[in-house]
Design a protein around this motif. Structure first.
Motif, PDB file in Angstrom:
ATOM      1  N   SER A  11      20.024  63.353  48.138  1.00 13.93           N
ATOM      2  CA  SER A  11      18.941  64.329  48.184  1.00 13.93           C
ATOM      3  C   SER A  11      19.260  65.389  49.224  1.00 13.93           C
ATOM      4  CB  SER A  11      17.603  63.654  48.484  1.00 13.93           C
ATOM      5  OG  SER A  11      17.548  63.130  49.805  1.00 13.93           O
ATOM      6  N   SER A  12      18.609  66.524  49.079  1.00 14.31           N
ATOM      7  CA  SER A  12      18.827  67.613  50.029  1.00 14.31           C
ATOM      8  C   SER A  12      17.581  68.470  50.136  1.00 14.31           C
ATOM      9  CB  SER A  12      20.014  68.481  49.607  1.00 14.31           C
ATOM     10  OG  SER A  12      19.704  69.253  48.455  1.00 14.31           O
ATOM     11  N   LEU A  13      17.536  69.210  51.215  1.00 13.94           N
ATOM     12  CA  LEU A  13      16.439  70.146  51.435  1.00 13.94           C
ATOM     13  C   LEU A  13      17.056  71.518  51.631  1.00 13.94           C
ATOM     14  CD1 LEU A  13      13.422  70.708  52.093  1.00 13.94           C
ATOM     15  CD2 LEU A  13      13.994  70.270  54.485  1.00 13.94           C
ATOM     16  N   ALA A  14      16.594  72.477  50.881  1.00 19.36           N
ATOM     17  CA  ALA A  14      17.125  73.830  51.038  1.00 19.36           C
ATOM     18  C   ALA A  14      16.750  74.363  52.407  1.00 19.36           C
ATOM     19  CB  ALA A  14      16.552  74.737  49.944  1.00 19.36           C
ATOM     20  N   ARG A  15      17.782  74.696  53.185  1.00 24.77           N
ATOM     21  CA  ARG A  15      17.550  75.277  54.516  1.00 24.77           C
ATOM     22  C   ARG A  15      18.667  76.267  54.761  1.00 24.77           C
ATOM     23  NH1 ARG A  15      17.467  70.825  58.004  1.00 24.77           N
ATOM     24  NH2 ARG A  15      15.241  70.622  57.674  1.00 24.77           N
TER      25      ARG A  15
END
Lengths: 115, 112
Positions: free
Chosen positions: A94-98
């Motif tokens: 999973s990832s978080l757009a940053r």
């Protein structure tokens, strides 16, 4: 533990049976990915979700494979009519757009053995 | 298409030796580059990253520099330890995509 979790960790099934795997991403992450890793190889991309929308699927994802992410939280990967060639480690990330870099955090994987 | 090529392993070194694991890539545009490590029995962990040319990623004594002119991202460590024994994967994320493309991995074994 707030990392990516996957269940089950190991699955042994007979050829022709259906299997389903679950992935719980890091809670605030909006992107979720599935990869497959065979022995001695690097992970290969299967599909990815942004929230509940499945935005990309690899050609590796045959019609026997289906993935869902209802409500943009956990995801499931189902393999129908399993074949021996499906034996592999299935990884979820999973990832978080940053900014411009989307670091992916991987779960421990589900090892599938088809007999 | 986009791809990553890593040096084949296994790489066997004595403790305190210098480590280099070669990684070259093919990609359009300006990909982001990553090194992941997989310790025995564990999942993939991000080791370091670089997002533009000449960036140097570093972590836990490991370093890698994004070389656009040679399309390379070689992993180095000045003095390896037995605890560094693991499989190391080089990966890229091409411009405009979110998926990673991985190399085949390089197994490192460090002997005491």
């Amino acid at each position: 533990d707030t990392g990516v979790s996957q269940d089950p960790r190991h699955k042994i099934t007979k050829r022709g049976q259906n299997v389903t795997f679950r992935c719980d991403p890091i809670s605030e992450h909006n992107r979720l990915y599935w990869y497959r890793q065979t022995l001695g190889q690097g992970p290969e991309f299967l599909t990815y979700f942004q929230n509940e929308a499945q935005l990309e699927k690899s050609r590796l994802l045959s019609d026997r494979f289906s993935a869902e992410r209802p409500k943009g939280s956990f995801s499931t990967l189902e393999i129908q009519r399993t074949e021996q060639g499906d034996s592999a480690m299935y990884l979820c990330a999973s990832s978080l757009a940053r900014g411009s870099v989307y670091e992916q955090y991987f779960g421990p994987g589900t090892r599938l053995t088809v007999t | 298409g986009n791809s990553v090529t890593q040096m084949e392993g296994p790489v066997t070194l004595s403790e305190e030796a210098f480590l280099t694991i070669n990684c070259t890539y093919t990609a359009t545009g300006y990909p982001s580059l990553f090194w992941y490590v997989q310790y025995p029995g564990e999942g993939l962990q991000l080791l370091l990253k670089a997002t533009k040319a000449d960036d140097k990623g570093s972590n836990k004594g490991f370093e890698a520099t994004y070389r656009k002119e040679t399309t390379s991202f070689h992993l180095e460590k000045g003095s390896v330890q037995v605890s560094d024994s693991a499989v190391y994967f080089c990966a890229l994320s091409a411009s405009g995509t979110y998926k990673y493309i991985f190399g085949t991995g390089t197994r490192l074994k460090v002997l005491a």
